[in-house]
Design a protein around this motif. Sequence first.
Motif, short mmCIF file in Angstrom:
data_model
loop_
_atom_site.label_atom_id
_atom_site.label_comp_id
_atom_site.label_asym_id
_atom_site.label_seq_id
_atom_site.Cartn_x
_atom_site.Cartn_y
_atom_site.Cartn_z
N ASP A 229 5.37 36.03 21.91
CA ASP A 229 6.08 34.76 22.06
C ASP A 229 7.31 34.90 22.94
O ASP A 229 7.61 34.01 23.75
CB ASP A 229 6.46 34.21 20.69
N ILE A 233 7.90 32.82 26.39
CA ILE A 233 9.08 32.01 26.67
C ILE A 233 9.73 32.45 27.97
O ILE A 233 10.16 31.63 28.79
CB ILE A 233 10.07 32.09 25.49
N TRP A 291 13.50 36.62 17.99
CA TRP A 291 12.35 35.73 18.18
C TRP A 291 12.66 34.31 17.71
O TRP A 291 12.50 33.34 18.47
CB TRP A 291 11.18 36.33 17.40
N THR A 294 15.41 32.65 19.85
CA THR A 294 14.93 32.25 21.18
C THR A 294 14.06 31.01 21.11
O THR A 294 14.14 30.12 21.98
CB THR A 294 14.15 33.41 21.82
N ILE A 295 13.24 30.91 20.08
CA ILE A 295 12.42 29.70 19.90
C ILE A 295 13.32 28.48 19.71
O ILE A 295 13.07 27.40 20.29
CB ILE A 295 11.46 29.86 18.70
N TYR A 302 8.58 27.45 24.47
CA TYR A 302 7.76 28.00 23.39
C TYR A 302 6.50 27.16 23.19
O TYR A 302 5.39 27.70 23.06
CB TYR A 302 8.57 28.05 22.09
N HIS A 305 4.03 27.76 26.00
CA HIS A 305 3.37 29.05 25.81
C HIS A 305 2.30 28.97 24.73
O HIS A 305 1.15 29.41 24.93
CB HIS A 305 4.43 30.10 25.46
N ARG A 306 2.65 28.38 23.58
CA ARG A 306 1.69 28.33 22.47
C ARG A 306 0.51 27.42 22.79
O ARG A 306 -0.63 27.72 22.44
CB ARG A 306 2.39 27.84 21.20
#
Length: 471
Positions: A229, A233, A291, A294-295, A302, A305-306
């Motif tokens: 992840d 990002i 993590w 940053t999300i 994010y 990306h997901r």
Amino acid sequence: MRRVSPAARAALAALLLCLAMLALFWPGVAMFDTLNQYAQLRSGSYDDWHPPVMARLWALFHAAGWHGQAPMFLIQMLLCWIGLGLFAAALARQGARIAAIAVLLLGIWPPIAGWQVMVLKDAQMAGALLAATGLAAWWRLQDRPLPRWAVLLVGLLLLYATLVRINAVFATVPLAFGLLGAGTWRRPVRRGAMMLAAMVAVLAALPLVNHGLLRAGASEVGRALPTYDLAGIAHHAGPEAVPVLPAEVWRAAEAERCIRPILWDPLGDRCDFVAEGLAITAPGRKLTEAWLLTIARHPVAYAEHRLAHWNATMRWLVPWRYPLAAPQWDSEPNMLGIGSPSPRSEPFQQLAGMLAESPLGAPILWLTAALAVLALAWRHDGSRSRLAVTLALSAVLTELAFLVISVAADYRYHLWAMLATGLAAALVAGTPMPRRGRRIALAALLLIGATSFAARIALPPVGETYTDAAG
């Protein structure tokens, strides 16, 4: 002569199909993960990268002198066909013979059957859940409570399935509520809160069971998702957005094409400078903290990306022959004494690969079908509708969980969700449903199928093998 009942005929058909699959694929197909697990049980040294409960069970057969993958292959195939046979027999007993036939055909649908013969945690999970579902359906479809011994057996099967895959909780908790609970899905908010609490409790207990009861060592498996992840990002928001590593590290990862929507593997393999860098700058819980922070700072990147990864794992808008879908017919080369099925199984696996790579085999199409079943059956109170809701909810939650926890797009991860969807569809196919709802469901399926087909024609190929996927 006494006439054979429809239920007995369905059970006999399941037995014959099981024997045919065992004969065609004996002693089962061993993939890379299979060999790793087998090496662990031979050495007696276990870790939690692969499910220790499966390795411990396998070790019992190995200690008794039954070596190789055959015992685990036999277990998952027997569980699979016991479940399908009981489910089909329960439907046939009610006069739903076409639905019973559909259930049996589901078991030999090549994309599913081709992966069910792999000696892997995914096939073990699917087999256990099928056996639990079929056993419960025998009574549930007659609105009868399960006997105590059946409750215990279903509970043990659900427990094994939960332990054999870390994300199985999203499938097993709704099954536990639907198969062992009251069977009704009224008061969805209350039920949803109870299931969420149960999922959190199970996820918290899993490390205690794996490391304590099953005495498996801790691996670095828990760092894969945060690493993936953070890289995603950095890819979408820029290298400066993830200061846990210097920007030049993320630029190097971009230049080497380490950040890929289909899987995280390059970050810990050919681009291991990313994982090694994070081991220095964010050891232990610091990686989790970085993590989550940053999300919170870059939610849009994010989400991009997901969603890109979810599209890859659901095989929606992807090119033809997208990697990690086609099952293999022979085992990976090894020096552990692990053999392969006869070459006569190769044509079946080739067909399985073709169908898995097509829109018909795309998990997104099956998810759409599960959502349709959920919408159509939710307000109905018959035994078939209630069981259909249980199965469809298990499938939907399993697939939606990949939005946040997945790091690879292997087709095998969708085995149970596709099986649960097929069983749920067989249950509602013969029950009266609103015509308008059926038309909307059909339109949704056609839309997803058409867009999947268009993407496979229009998008450039990326290769077919794991090497292609990892770059």
